[in-house]
Design an enzyme around this catalytic site. Sequence first.
Site, mmCIF file in Angstrom:
data_model
loop_
_atom_site.group_PDB
_atom_site.id
_atom_site.type_symbol
_atom_site.label_atom_id
_atom_site.label_comp_id
_atom_site.label_asym_id
_atom_site.label_seq_id
_atom_site.Cartn_x
_atom_site.Cartn_y
_atom_site.Cartn_z
ATOM 1 N N GLU A 130 34.698 12.156 -20.895
ATOM 2 C CA GLU A 130 35.437 12.986 -21.841
ATOM 3 C C GLU A 130 36.894 12.547 -21.966
ATOM 4 O O GLU A 130 37.424 12.494 -23.076
ATOM 5 C CB GLU A 130 35.350 14.458 -21.429
ATOM 6 N N SER A 165 36.985 18.439 -17.137
ATOM 7 C CA SER A 165 35.612 17.930 -17.137
ATOM 8 C C SER A 165 35.629 16.440 -17.449
ATOM 9 O O SER A 165 36.082 16.035 -18.517
ATOM 10 C CB SER A 165 34.771 18.678 -18.169
ATOM 11 N N ARG A 209 32.978 18.308 -28.960
ATOM 12 C CA ARG A 209 33.966 17.444 -28.305
ATOM 13 C C ARG A 209 34.274 16.204 -29.145
ATOM 14 O O ARG A 209 34.498 15.117 -28.619
ATOM 15 C CB ARG A 209 33.488 17.035 -26.905
#
Length: 345
Positions: free
Chosen positions: A337, A239, A161
């Site tokens: 995120e 998310s 990520r």
Amino acid sequence: MTERVAGVRLAPYTTLGLGGPARAFVAAESAEQIVELVAAADRAGEPVLVLGGGSNLVVSDEGFDGLVVRVASRGIEIDGDRITVQAGEDWDALVARAVAEGRSGIECLSGIPGLVGSTPIQNVGAYGQDVSQTIAGVRVYDRKGGDVRDLPARECGFAYRHSVFKEELGRYVVLAVTYELAGDGLSGPVAYKELAGRLGVALGERVPPAEARAAVLELRRGKGMVLDADDPDSRSAGSFFTNPILTAPEAAELELRAPGFPRWDMPDGSVKVPAAWLIENAGFPKGYRRGPARISTKHTLAMTNPEMSATTAELLDLAREVRDGVREKFGVTLVNEPVMVGTHL
């Protein structure tokens, strides 16, 4: 909308349906327009927000006091296994096309909302795939150097990520992405246990890409992770927290607090922990509500705006309560995120 417009509300341009007005808003329909608009704003000292699909964005209630450049560039070029895609193309439409053509490498990323230009920034991933596995290069406008550059994958700093684009957030504007997608008619090796179970195959096996896509879409819908006007749980930024990656000593400390906690052992000796498990076991079940904002009723990783009546402040109050509760119980600090604009967690 190719001219600047003042006071455009940003909420309708985000999947959360949150965000105040932009001082100025303009849609850029080509890479050249994107560069021209951003460069001109930089020369004038005007703050710039480059806006894609708004699926990984939390915008403050005050909005953005500067120029919002909405990426609307289009175009796909194919050269053998290499596909170069303009930043404004819809991501899932690209996945659907690749699957229809028997190409593999992004089929497990089906159903993820947003535009192509956002995928390398976050190194988008799901169900055992991430885009760094197929990205050959990224064309960017470097606001620091004032030039357009073609970065090969090795210079993109891809990690879980993460990328150089996220590390130096705001420096690079993604203009196009080149993917290398094999056309042998089979998916990549299935690398995620839940997906393998749904497909009825062993880990490492390959299936027709269309089968993998259908299974992923089914799994994502079950978690409220496919945009659907009739599903309040899909009014989210996906998310909200990344899965924490712990050092060996940190993992040992967590073992004392939560013996036998679920984990994935990483090649470098670190340990990845499912954030959803931490959230649920810290006392925040699916559907947990704080005012008009709530945790998804289908997946604890999603913070949602189900009635589209929450404010950004209210949603972040919920996210902070979850983060602080996890830290208090497990000693692990969750990291958001989505990208924050004009606010912070």
